[in-house]
Design an enzyme around this catalytic site. Structure first.
Site, PDB file in Angstrom:
ATOM      1  N   ASP A 279     166.541   1.059  69.345  1.00 23.17           N
ATOM      2  CA  ASP A 279     166.532   2.502  69.530  1.00 23.17           C
ATOM      3  C   ASP A 279     165.368   2.771  70.479  1.00 23.17           C
ATOM      4  O   ASP A 279     164.456   1.945  70.631  1.00 23.17           O
ATOM      5  CB  ASP A 279     166.359   3.246  68.196  1.00 23.17           C
ATOM      6  CG  ASP A 279     166.761   4.717  68.341  1.00 23.17           C
ATOM      7  OD1 ASP A 279     166.888   5.207  69.498  1.00 23.17           O
ATOM      8  OD2 ASP A 279     166.944   5.404  67.318  1.00 23.17           O
TER       9      ASP A 279
HETATM   10  C1  BGC Z   1     167.802   8.390  69.136  1.00 18.30           C
HETATM   11  C2  BGC Z   1     169.058   7.655  69.569  1.00 18.30           C
HETATM   12  C3  BGC Z   1     169.320   7.948  71.024  1.00 18.30           C
HETATM   13  C4  BGC Z   1     168.116   7.563  71.855  1.00 18.30           C
HETATM   14  C5  BGC Z   1     168.280   7.830  73.347  1.00 18.30           C
HETATM   15  C6  BGC Z   1     166.633   8.116  70.060  1.00 18.30           C
HETATM   16  O1  BGC Z   1     165.558   8.929  69.755  1.00 18.30           O
HETATM   17  O2  BGC Z   1     167.472   8.009  67.827  1.00 18.30           O
HETATM   18  O3  BGC Z   1     170.132   8.036  68.792  1.00 18.30           O
HETATM   19  O4  BGC Z   1     170.462   7.264  71.440  1.00 18.30           O
HETATM   20  O5  BGC Z   1     166.997   8.315  71.405  1.00 18.30           O
HETATM   21  O6  BGC Z   1     168.303   9.182  73.601  1.00 18.30           O
END
Ligand code: BGC
Length: 764
Positions: A229
C-alpha cells in the site's frame, strides 16, 4: 529475450531500482534493456487517474471517469454476473486510458459498522466478499488490466491504520479475515495484491513472511506481484525478504540503495532480489505493446445506472406504498441529496465523475408526474435552518407523496478515519419526523456508505437504501420508485439496533495500537444470530415488489464425505404479478455440540440470483464443497470437518429460514488427538477412530453410576442417552466412580487399545 537472460544482464542497481516506483503511480523503466514502465491508478469503483501536474493528495482534480456504485452497494446486488461486468467495464476504461494496474477490488471484512472505509468494502461475510470480488478480478483481467486486490490483510479500521496491530487468533484470521482473499487468489488469480499498512499480531504486514510468502505463495499458489500500500514499507530489506516485490510510491531511490547495500554486505541473498525482479518483469510484460481500445462513456454511464438499480435495497414497504403509480400524481422531493446526491466515498477512491444524475435532474424522464422540490437542509452544514424545514413540510403536505433524501454527508465517512457513532445529522432526522407528520405517504431514501441509526424507523412506511450508488443513482432511484425496475438488492451487512450490540464494540478501534479481535469468528450476523440479538435489518434482508417462494429443497446425498461436492437444488417461484430477481441464500447450520469447537449458528455457504417473470418458477442448483462444513482447526492448523449433522438451509435473510434439510458429514482428514488418562470419554466417543473401543464396555461401566445407555438402530450407543457429566469424565475417573470394577490396570489397558485403534484407523 527470456526473463532470466534479462535479469542476468541487469546490474545490481537496475534490479534494485525496479523494486520501487518511479513516481506516485508508475514503475521504473530500464530503457537500456527495453523494460518499459507500467502505470497504476486507483480504483476500486471507477478510475482515479491524476493529471501529471496534480498533487497526489488532491483527490478532486483527477481526470473525469465513470463513478460506479461503491462496493457496499454493489455487494448488495448479490450478483456474480454484475460483478463480472463491473470488472469488464472498468477494464475497458483502463485500457482506453493506458492504466495497466487498477488498485482494486478492496475486500476487507467489515468488522464494525463504524469502519471509515466500509463503503469501499463489500461485506461482513468472507464468502460473499470473496466470490463477488473474484468476478471483478476475472472481468478486469479479461480486458487486459491487472487487478490489485487490497488491502491484504486484516486492515479493518482507519484509526491508526499505519501502526495498529490487529491481534487475531489463528482460527479467526483464517476463517474470517483471510478466506475472502484466499478465494480470490485461488479462483481469479489476480496479477497483483496490495499488502496493507497495519500489523498482524505485532508484525507489520509488509514484513510478514508467513503471510506474504508461506501462506500467500506457498499454500495458496499466488504467483503474481506483491505491491505495498502507498507508504506501507517499514524496512525495505526486511520487506523484500518477507515477500514484498514492489514498493509504492517512489522512495526517491533511497530504499533502492538500501537493497544494493544489503546485497553487497551479504545481508540479503541476491537470489531473493532476482525472484522479486522476475515477478515485476512478468507483470510489466503483460502490459507490453497493449493496444489502447475505445471506451464508450455514455454507455458506461448507463451501466452505472443499471448497477445502482440492482444494488438498491428495499428495506421496508408497508401498505405496498412503493412503487408509486406512474400517472398524474404530485410527488415532492425533499432534501438536498435529491438534488446533490451523496453517491461516492472520500479518500483515494474518490472519482471525478463523468456526469452526475440526480433525481431532481432526471425527473423529466417521468413526464406524467408533477414534481416539486424542497431542500430541507444543506448537505454541507449541520445547522437547522427553520425556513428550509418549514418549506419542506409545506411542499410535502401539498403533494400526494413525499420522498425524503437523507443519509451521511461526505465528512461523516471517509478513508483515514472511522465513524464515532451510527448517527446521521440531527437535521436529517428532524426533517424525516416533520415530513412524516405532514405527509403519511412518505418514502425515505437513504444515501450512506454504511449502517446508520433510524430513530424514525417505526413511523416511516417505506425505506430505500441506495448506499453510495454511483453517478447513475438518480435515474436508478426513479426507476425503482415508479416501478420500472423491481428492487432486488439484499444487505451484505447487518444494520444493528445499537452500536453497543456489535460484537467488537468494546475493542473497536482498540487502545492505541492494540486492537484485540476478541469477538473471534463472531463477526456481524455470525454474532447476532448466535446470540439471538435483535437487529434493525439482518444480513441478507431485501424486499421486492413481488413475492418469491422457495420449496422442494433437494440435496444430492444425505451424507457428505469430505472431498466430494454436494448439489443442492431449490425451486424458486415468483408468486407475484411482476418480473423480479430473487436472491437465493444458502446457509449451513452446524449441530450445536459442546464437544466441538463453538461455531456461529449459521453461515452463508452459497448464493445465487435469478430473474423470474410473474408466475414463473425455476430450479436453482448450488454446489457445496468441504469449506461449507469445515472450520479452521488450530490443533491441525488446517480446515477440518467435525463429524456430525448439519442443516442445509435456504433463507430469505440470515434470520428467516424457508426450508432446510439435515445431512451428516464425515471427515477424512486426520485430527491428531493425544490419548492419555485425562482424555474425556466424550471426545473419544466423537472420534470415529476411537469410538468403538470406547463403546465396548461403556454401558457396564456407566451402569455403576446409575446410567442406562440405549442403542440406536445401527447397534451403536445412542449419543442422546449419554448424560453430559459422563461425556465430560476423563478415563482416569472411571476408577473413582465404578466401585473398584475399573482399576488402574484397566486404565492402562484401555489407553493402549485406544491408541492402537487410533493409529490403525489413521487413514480413514
Ligand atoms: C490507500 C489505497 C490506495 C493508495 C493509492 C492508500 O492510502 O490505502 O487503497 O490505493 O493509497 O492511492
Amino acid at each position: 529475450m527470456k526473463w532470466v537472460e534479462i535479469i542476468e544482464k541487469m546490474t545490481l542497481d537496475e534490479k534494485a531500482s525496479l523494486c520501487s516506483g518511479l513516481t506516485f503511480w508508475d514503475t521504473k523503466p530500464v530503457e537500456r534493456l527495453k523494460v518499459s514502465k507500467i502505470s497504476m491508478s486507483d480504483g476500486p469503483y471507477g478510475i482515479r487517474k491524476q493529471n501529471d501536474d496534480d498533487h497526489y493528495l488532491d483527490f478532486h482534480t483527477s481526470k473525469k471517469f465513470i463513478c460506479f456504485p461503491t462496493a457496499a452497494g454493489m455487494a448488495a446486488s448479490f450478483s456474480k454476473e454484475l460483478w463480472h461486468e463491473f470488472g469488464k467495464t472498468l477494464g475497458r476504461e483502463c485500457r482506453a486510458e493506458g492504466v495497466d494496474v487498477l488498485l482494486g477490488p478492496a475486500l476487507n471484512i467489515k468488522r464494525s459498522p463504524l469502519g471509515g472505509r466500509n463503503f469501499e468494502y463489500l461485506s461482513e461475510d468472507p464468502l460473499l466478499s470473496g466470490s463477488l470480488a473474484s468476478e471483478y478480478v476475472k472481468g478486469l483481467q479479461e480486458e487486459g488490466t491487472s487487478a490489485c486486490v487490497k488491502h491484504f490483510a486484516a486492515n479493518n479500521q482507519e484509526t491508526r491504520r499505519m501502526s495498529s496491530s490487529s491481534n487475531i487468533d489463528e482460527r479467526t484470521l483464517h476463517e474470517i479475515y483471510l478466506s475472502n482473499f484466499e478465494k480470490v487468489i485461488k479462483e481469479a488469480k489476480p496479477d497483483t495484491i496490495m499488502c496493507s499498512y497495519n500489523q498482524i499480531n505485532h508484525t507489520f504486514v509488509s514484513e510478514n513472511k508467513w503471510l506474504l510468502t508461506q501462506l500467500l505463495r506457498d499454500e495458496w499458489g499466488f504467483d503474481g506481484t506483491v505491491v505495498t500500500d502507498w507508504g506501507a514499507i517499514c524496512d525495505r530489506v526486511k520487506g523484500l525478504v518477507a515477500g514484498v516485490d514492489l514498493e509504492m510510491p517512489s522512495s526517491g531511490g533511497i530504499t533502492d540503495k538500501q537493497i544494493v547495500e544489503a546485497v553487497k554486505s551479504n545481508q540479503l541473498d541476491e537470489k531473493l532480489l532476482d525472484k522479486a525482479v522476475l515477478r515485476i518483469l512478468k507483470l510489466i510484460s503483460k502490459h507490453k505493446q497493449k493496444e489502447c481500445t475505445h471506451a464508450d462513456y455514455a454507455n458506461d454511464h448507463e451501466i452505472a445506472r443499471k448497477f445502482a438499480e440492482e444494488s438498491i435495497v428495499l428495506l421496508k414497504n408497508e401498505r405496498d406504498l412503493l412503487p408509486l403509480p406512474n400517472r398524474q400524481i404530485k410527488v415532492a422531493f425533499i432534501g438536498d441529496f435529491a438534488e446533490n446526491p451523496r453517491y461516492e466515498g472520500g479518500g483515494s477512491s474518490h472519482i471525478n465523475s463523468w456526469k452526475i444524475d440526480s433525481p431532481v435532474l432526471l425527473q423529466k424522464e417521468w413526464s406524467k408526474i408533477e414534481f416539486s422540490y424542497a431542500k430541507g437542509y444543506s448537505a454541507e452544514s449541520e445547522q437547522i435552518d427553520e425556513v428550509l424545514l418549514k418549506n419542506a413540510v409545506l411542499t410535502a403536505a401539498s403533494a400526494d407523496y413525499a420522498i425524503v433524501f437523507v443519509g451521511l454527508p461526505d465528512s461523516y465517512e471517509s478513508e483515514s478515519y472511522d465513524r464515532k457513532n451510527l448517527d446521521i445529522p440531527a437535521v436529517h432526522n428532524i426533517l424525516v419526523n416533520k415530513v412524516m407528520e405532514a405527509q403519511a405517504d412518505t418514502v425515505v431514501v437513504l444515501q450512506n456508505g454504511s449502517p446508520i441509526n433510524m430513530p424514525w424507523l417505526s413511523k416511516v412506511p417505506a425505506i430505500l437504501e441506495s448506499y453510495l450508488g454511483g453517478e447513475g443513482v438518480g435515474g436508478a432511484l426513479l426507476d425503482i420508485i415508479f416501478g420500472k425496475v423491481n428492487p432486488s438488492g439484499h444487505l451484505a451487512e447487518t444494520f444493528p439496533m445499537r452500536i453497543e450490540d456489535t460484537s467488537c464494540y468494546l475493542n473497536f478501534p482498540g487502545h492505541r495500537d492494540e486492537v484485540n479481535y476478541q469477538e473471534g469468528v463472531f463477526v456481524g450476523y455470525r454474532y447476532f444470530t448466535s446470540k439471538s440479538i435483535p437487529v434493525l435489518f439482518p444480513f441478507g434482508h431485501g424486499l421486492s415488489y413481488t413475492k418469491f417462494a422457495f420449496s422442494k429443497l433437494k440435496v444430492s446425498s444425505d451424507e457428505y464425505m469430505e472431498g466430494n461436492r454436494l448439489q443442492v437444488q431449490i425451486l424458486v417461484k415468483n408468486n407475484g404479478n411482476r418480473k423480479g430477481k430473487a436472491v437465493i441464500q444458502l446457509y449451513v447450520e452446524s449441530e450445536r455440540n459442546f464437544l466441538i469447537t463453538e461455531r456461529p449458528l449459521r453461515e452463508l455457504k452459497a448464493f445465487d440470483k435469478v430473474e423470474l417473470k410473474a408466475g414463473e418458477e425455476k430450479v436453482v442448483s448450488l454446489i457445496l464443497d468441504e469449506r461449507a462444513f469445515s472450520y479452521y482447526d488450530v490443533d491441525i492448523h488446517d480446515w477440518y470437518i467435525a463429524p456430525g449433522s448439519y442443516k442445509i438451509q435456504i433463507a430469505s435473510d440470515c434470520n428467516h429460514v424457508s426450508c432446510e434439510k439435515s445431512i451428516t458429514a464425515t471427515p477424512y482428514k486426520r485430527k491428531e488427538m493425544t490419548i492419555s488418562r485425562n482424555t474425556l470419554i466424550g471426545d473419544l466417543l466423537e472420534n470415529p477412530r476411537t469410538a468403538l473401543v470406547m463403546e465396548d464396555g461403556l454401558p457396564d461401566l456407566l451402569a455403576y453410576m446409575g446410567v442406562t445407555l440405549t442403542l440406536d438402530e445401527d447397534g451403536h450407543i445412542s449419543r442422546g442417552s449419554i448424560p453430559t457429566f459422563a461425556y465430560e469424565l476423563p478415563i482416569r475417573s472411571l476408577v473413582n466412580f465404578t466401585d473398584g470394577k475399573f482399576t488402574e490396570d484397566h486404565v492402562i489397558k484401555i489407553i493402549k487399545r485406544l491408541k492402537a485403534s487410533y493409529d490403525e484407523k489413521g487413514d480413514t
